[in-house]
Design a protein around this motif. Sequence first.
Motif, short mmCIF file in Angstrom:
data_model
loop_
_atom_site.label_atom_id
_atom_site.label_comp_id
_atom_site.label_asym_id
_atom_site.label_seq_id
_atom_site.Cartn_x
_atom_site.Cartn_y
_atom_site.Cartn_z
N HIS A 71 0.80 -1.36 -0.03
CA HIS A 71 -0.05 0.17 0.08
C HIS A 71 0.74 1.32 0.03
O HIS A 71 0.51 2.25 0.62
CB HIS A 71 -1.06 0.03 1.30
N ARG A 72 1.86 1.36 -0.80
CA ARG A 72 2.74 2.54 -0.88
C ARG A 72 2.63 2.97 -2.35
O ARG A 72 2.55 2.36 -3.29
CB ARG A 72 4.23 2.32 -0.64
N LEU A 73 2.69 4.07 -2.28
CA LEU A 73 2.75 4.73 -3.73
C LEU A 73 4.17 5.64 -3.85
O LEU A 73 4.28 6.31 -2.95
CB LEU A 73 1.57 5.87 -4.11
N VAL A 74 4.67 5.80 -4.99
CA VAL A 74 5.79 6.53 -5.06
C VAL A 74 5.53 7.27 -6.64
O VAL A 74 5.22 6.68 -7.41
CB VAL A 74 7.21 5.69 -5.41
N VAL A 75 5.80 8.56 -6.30
CA VAL A 75 5.73 9.28 -7.73
C VAL A 75 7.42 9.77 -7.98
O VAL A 75 8.00 10.51 -6.97
CB VAL A 75 4.95 10.43 -7.50
N ILE A 76 7.95 9.53 -9.05
CA ILE A 76 9.23 10.08 -9.45
C ILE A 76 9.04 11.28 -10.34
O ILE A 76 8.46 10.78 -11.45
CB ILE A 76 10.10 9.03 -10.02
#
Length: 83
Positions: A47-52
């Motif tokens: 349940h993690r989101l990462v935006v690069i």
Amino acid sequence: MITRMWEVRAEPAGFDALVEWVRHTGVPAVAARPGFRGSEVYRSEDHRLVVISHWDTESADLPEPPEGLAARPPHAWDFTRIG
């Protein structure tokens, strides 16, 4: 160029809503800023989101997620390529 990593852990029940918020509200909010070059969004099974995001000079954070969707405040770091 600056690369910014923005990461947030979602409340399990709010994960899908947080994904939609990131895609339709969070990323478009920073995409309108000067110097924005593009971004990618990633999700994990925990349940993690990462935006690069990539920037010409100065980076910017996504806005704060709506109340109740994030399990804790987002974290963000800037990186520069070394090779």
